[in-house]
Design a protein around this motif. Structure first.
Motif, PDB file in Angstrom:
ATOM      1  N   VAL A 271     -36.591  11.141  20.346  1.00 22.71           N
ATOM      2  CA  VAL A 271     -36.398  10.458  19.059  1.00 22.71           C
ATOM      3  C   VAL A 271     -37.443  10.916  18.046  1.00 22.71           C
ATOM      4  N   VAL A 272     -38.706  10.976  18.467  1.00 19.91           N
ATOM      5  CA  VAL A 272     -39.778  11.401  17.565  1.00 19.91           C
ATOM      6  C   VAL A 272     -39.553  12.848  17.117  1.00 19.91           C
ATOM      7  N   SER A 273     -39.168  13.696  18.070  1.00 17.12           N
ATOM      8  CA  SER A 273     -38.921  15.097  17.730  1.00 17.12           C
ATOM      9  C   SER A 273     -37.770  15.233  16.751  1.00 17.12           C
ATOM     10  N   ALA A 274     -36.709  14.438  16.959  1.00 18.97           N
ATOM     11  CA  ALA A 274     -35.556  14.488  16.055  1.00 18.97           C
ATOM     12  C   ALA A 274     -35.940  14.026  14.656  1.00 18.97           C
ATOM     13  N   ARG A 275     -36.742  12.968  14.580  1.00 21.55           N
ATOM     14  CA  ARG A 275     -37.171  12.465  13.268  1.00 21.55           C
ATOM     15  C   ARG A 275     -38.085  13.476  12.581  1.00 21.55           C
ATOM     16  N   THR A 276     -38.958  14.124  13.341  1.00 19.39           N
ATOM     17  CA  THR A 276     -39.844  15.134  12.753  1.00 19.39           C
ATOM     18  C   THR A 276     -39.046  16.320  12.229  1.00 19.39           C
ATOM     19  N   THR A 277     -38.055  16.748  13.025  1.00 22.18           N
ATOM     20  CA  THR A 277     -37.205  17.859  12.599  1.00 22.18           C
ATOM     21  C   THR A 277     -36.424  17.504  11.345  1.00 22.18           C
ATOM     22  N   HIS A 278     -35.893  16.281  11.306  1.00 24.89           N
ATOM     23  CA  HIS A 278     -35.141  15.844  10.122  1.00 24.89           C
ATOM     24  C   HIS A 278     -36.040  15.808   8.893  1.00 24.89           C
ATOM     25  N   ALA A 279     -37.263  15.282   9.055  1.00 28.95           N
ATOM     26  CA  ALA A 279     -38.198  15.230   7.924  1.00 28.95           C
ATOM     27  C   ALA A 279     -38.549  16.632   7.445  1.00 28.95           C
ATOM     28  N   SER A 280     -38.724  17.560   8.381  1.00 24.82           N
ATOM     29  CA  SER A 280     -39.041  18.938   8.001  1.00 24.82           C
ATOM     30  C   SER A 280     -37.876  19.581   7.255  1.00 24.82           C
ATOM     31  N   GLN A 281     -36.658  19.333   7.727  1.00 25.72           N
ATOM     32  CA  GLN A 281     -35.484  19.876   7.056  1.00 25.72           C
ATOM     33  C   GLN A 281     -35.336  19.303   5.648  1.00 25.72           C
ATOM     34  N   GLN A 282     -35.604  18.010   5.521  1.00 29.93           N
ATOM     35  CA  GLN A 282     -35.524  17.382   4.197  1.00 29.93           C
ATOM     36  C   GLN A 282     -36.559  17.974   3.252  1.00 29.93           C
ATOM     37  N   ALA A 283     -37.779  18.191   3.754  1.00 28.93           N
ATOM     38  CA  ALA A 283     -38.829  18.778   2.920  1.00 28.93           C
ATOM     39  C   ALA A 283     -38.459  20.186   2.498  1.00 28.93           C
ATOM     40  N   ALA A 284     -37.904  20.970   3.431  1.00 23.23           N
ATOM     41  CA  ALA A 284     -37.490  22.331   3.099  1.00 23.23           C
ATOM     42  C   ALA A 284     -36.366  22.330   2.070  1.00 23.23           C
ATOM     43  N   MET A 285     -35.437  21.378   2.197  1.00 22.21           N
ATOM     44  CA  MET A 285     -34.335  21.284   1.227  1.00 22.21           C
ATOM     45  C   MET A 285     -34.843  20.932  -0.160  1.00 22.21           C
ATOM     46  N   LEU A 286     -35.841  20.054  -0.237  1.00 27.94           N
ATOM     47  CA  LEU A 286     -36.408  19.695  -1.537  1.00 27.94           C
ATOM     48  C   LEU A 286     -37.061  20.899  -2.204  1.00 27.94           C
ATOM     49  N   LEU A 287     -37.795  21.694  -1.419  1.00 24.00           N
ATOM     50  CA  LEU A 287     -38.406  22.902  -1.964  1.00 24.00           C
ATOM     51  C   LEU A 287     -37.336  23.882  -2.427  1.00 24.00           C
ATOM     52  N   GLN A 288     -36.271  24.031  -1.649  1.00 20.00           N
ATOM     53  CA  GLN A 288     -35.193  24.935  -2.027  1.00 20.00           C
ATOM     54  C   GLN A 288     -34.496  24.470  -3.303  1.00 20.00           C
ATOM     55  N   ASP A 289     -34.310  23.159  -3.426  1.00 23.87           N
ATOM     56  CA  ASP A 289     -33.682  22.627  -4.643  1.00 23.87           C
ATOM     57  C   ASP A 289     -34.549  22.902  -5.865  1.00 23.87           C
TER      58      ASP A 289
ATOM     59  N   ALA B  89     -36.754  25.328  -6.208  1.00 17.75           N
ATOM     60  CA  ALA B  89     -36.733  26.764  -6.467  1.00 17.75           C
ATOM     61  C   ALA B  89     -35.408  27.180  -7.095  1.00 17.75           C
ATOM     62  N   ARG B  90     -34.305  26.633  -6.595  1.00 11.69           N
ATOM     63  CA  ARG B  90     -32.992  26.978  -7.134  1.00 11.69           C
ATOM     64  C   ARG B  90     -32.873  26.581  -8.601  1.00 11.69           C
ATOM     65  N   PHE B  91     -33.371  25.401  -8.928  1.00 10.35           N
ATOM     66  CA  PHE B  91     -33.299  24.933 -10.311  1.00 10.35           C
ATOM     67  C   PHE B  91     -34.126  25.820 -11.247  1.00 10.35           C
ATOM     68  N   VAL B  92     -35.384  26.055 -10.879  1.00  6.50           N
ATOM     69  CA  VAL B  92     -36.285  26.815 -11.749  1.00  6.50           C
ATOM     70  C   VAL B  92     -35.852  28.274 -11.861  1.00  6.50           C
ATOM     71  N   LEU B  93     -35.621  28.919 -10.728  1.00  6.98           N
ATOM     72  CA  LEU B  93     -35.276  30.333 -10.759  1.00  6.98           C
ATOM     73  C   LEU B  93     -33.903  30.560 -11.391  1.00  6.98           C
ATOM     74  N   GLY B  94     -32.966  29.644 -11.166  1.00  2.95           N
ATOM     75  CA  GLY B  94     -31.661  29.775 -11.807  1.00  2.95           C
ATOM     76  C   GLY B  94     -31.763  29.723 -13.320  1.00  2.95           C
ATOM     77  N   LYS B  95     -32.597  28.823 -13.817  1.00  2.17           N
ATOM     78  CA  LYS B  95     -32.804  28.703 -15.268  1.00  2.17           C
ATOM     79  C   LYS B  95     -33.466  29.956 -15.831  1.00  2.17           C
ATOM     80  N   MET B  96     -34.491  30.443 -15.138  1.00  2.00           N
ATOM     81  CA  MET B  96     -35.191  31.625 -15.633  1.00  2.00           C
ATOM     82  C   MET B  96     -34.303  32.861 -15.602  1.00  2.00           C
ATOM     83  N   ILE B  97     -33.502  32.998 -14.551  1.00  2.00           N
ATOM     84  CA  ILE B  97     -32.591  34.141 -14.451  1.00  2.00           C
ATOM     85  C   ILE B  97     -31.616  34.148 -15.621  1.00  2.00           C
ATOM     86  N   GLN B  98     -31.057  32.988 -15.937  1.00  2.00           N
ATOM     87  CA  GLN B  98     -30.107  32.903 -17.042  1.00  2.00           C
ATOM     88  C   GLN B  98     -30.759  33.307 -18.367  1.00  2.00           C
TER      89      GLN B  98
END
Length: 235
Positions: free
Chosen positions: A31-49, A51-60
């Motif tokens: 359970v702890v490992s699953a929660r840690t993995t989920h938290a890590s995935q959520q953190a990575a998704m936030l960073l990707q979001d 980056a996608r927002f900023v870089l997409g705007k700059m590219i345009q």
């Protein structure tokens, strides 16, 4: 004591407790490992979001840099000096900035820095801010000068009309800009990337490299790299 009475011995009871404890610890670890993995995935998704927002705007904005209507800059009356340098950059200490003079796609909202009225045949005129209503046969092009600044771990944006820097993203660890340059003015092929090209007319693309850090430390730093071509110089 009734000799037919049955029960658990002390050894059996201790063994059952030990097995149960092992099972509980195993389930808890899963359970702890699953929660840690989920938290890590959520953190990575936030960073990707981010980056996608900023870089997409700059590219345009980079892709449309130097796009001031349907006629070349030489045909635009009252063209501001900024039109002659659609791509600019500076670096002072740990602060870096990229400035683009680009067509406003309408997503920014607010007042443009300049507006170009053109008949797309032979006449065009630039106005500071908004222009008069277009006459029959004229097209209006909104132009903005955007400056992206990296300082103190933040990437910000500002315009002449809104000089106060607005934070786009926090927790920026690395922000690098380099420019793809051609061998000569008649070529569209990028032969190398330079952080400070001598001849700005040879710039054909902009490469942006950015590294974001999770403030909670749940995932390692995420690095991103994109390249945007200046469409107005590639035909």
């Amino acid at each position: 004591m009734n000799r037919y009475a049955q029960g658990f011995s002390l050894v059996e009871l201790l063994l059952a407790l030990a097995v149960g404890l092992v099972l509980i610890l195993g389930v808890s670890q899963v359970v702890v490992s699953a929660r840690t993995t989920h938290a890590s995935q959520q953190a990575a998704m936030l960073l990707q979001d981010d980056a996608r927002f900023v870089l997409g705007k700059m590219i345009q904005d980079v892709r449309q840099a130097g796009m001031f209507g349907c006629l070349a800059t030489a045909y635009i009356e009252n063209a501001p000096p900024a039109f002659d340098r659609p791509i600019g950059w500076s670096a002072t200490g740990s602060s870096k900035s990229l400035t683009v003079v680009t067509a406003d796609s309408g997503a920014e909202g607010g007042k443009p820095d300049w507006t170009v009225l053109s008949d797309c045949i032979g006449t065009a005129q630039a106005y500071l801010g908004n222009s008069p209503p277009p006459a029959p046969g004229q097209i209006r092009f909104a132009i903005r000068q955007l400056t992206y600044t990296f300082e103190a771990g933040q990437l910000k944006v500002s315009t002449p009309a809104a000089p106060a820097k607005t934070v786009l993203v926090d927790n920026v660890q690395v922000f690098e800009i380099s420019f793809g340059v051609a061998a000569n003015t008649g070529s569209t092929r990028v032969v190398r990337y330079d952080v400070s090209p001598v001849d700005e007319s040879l710039i054909r693309s902009v490469r942006i490299q950015m590294t974001l850090r999770d403030p909670t430390g749940r995932v390692k730093d995420q690095a991103y790299s994109v390249v945007a071509a200046l469409r107005n110089r590639l035909g």
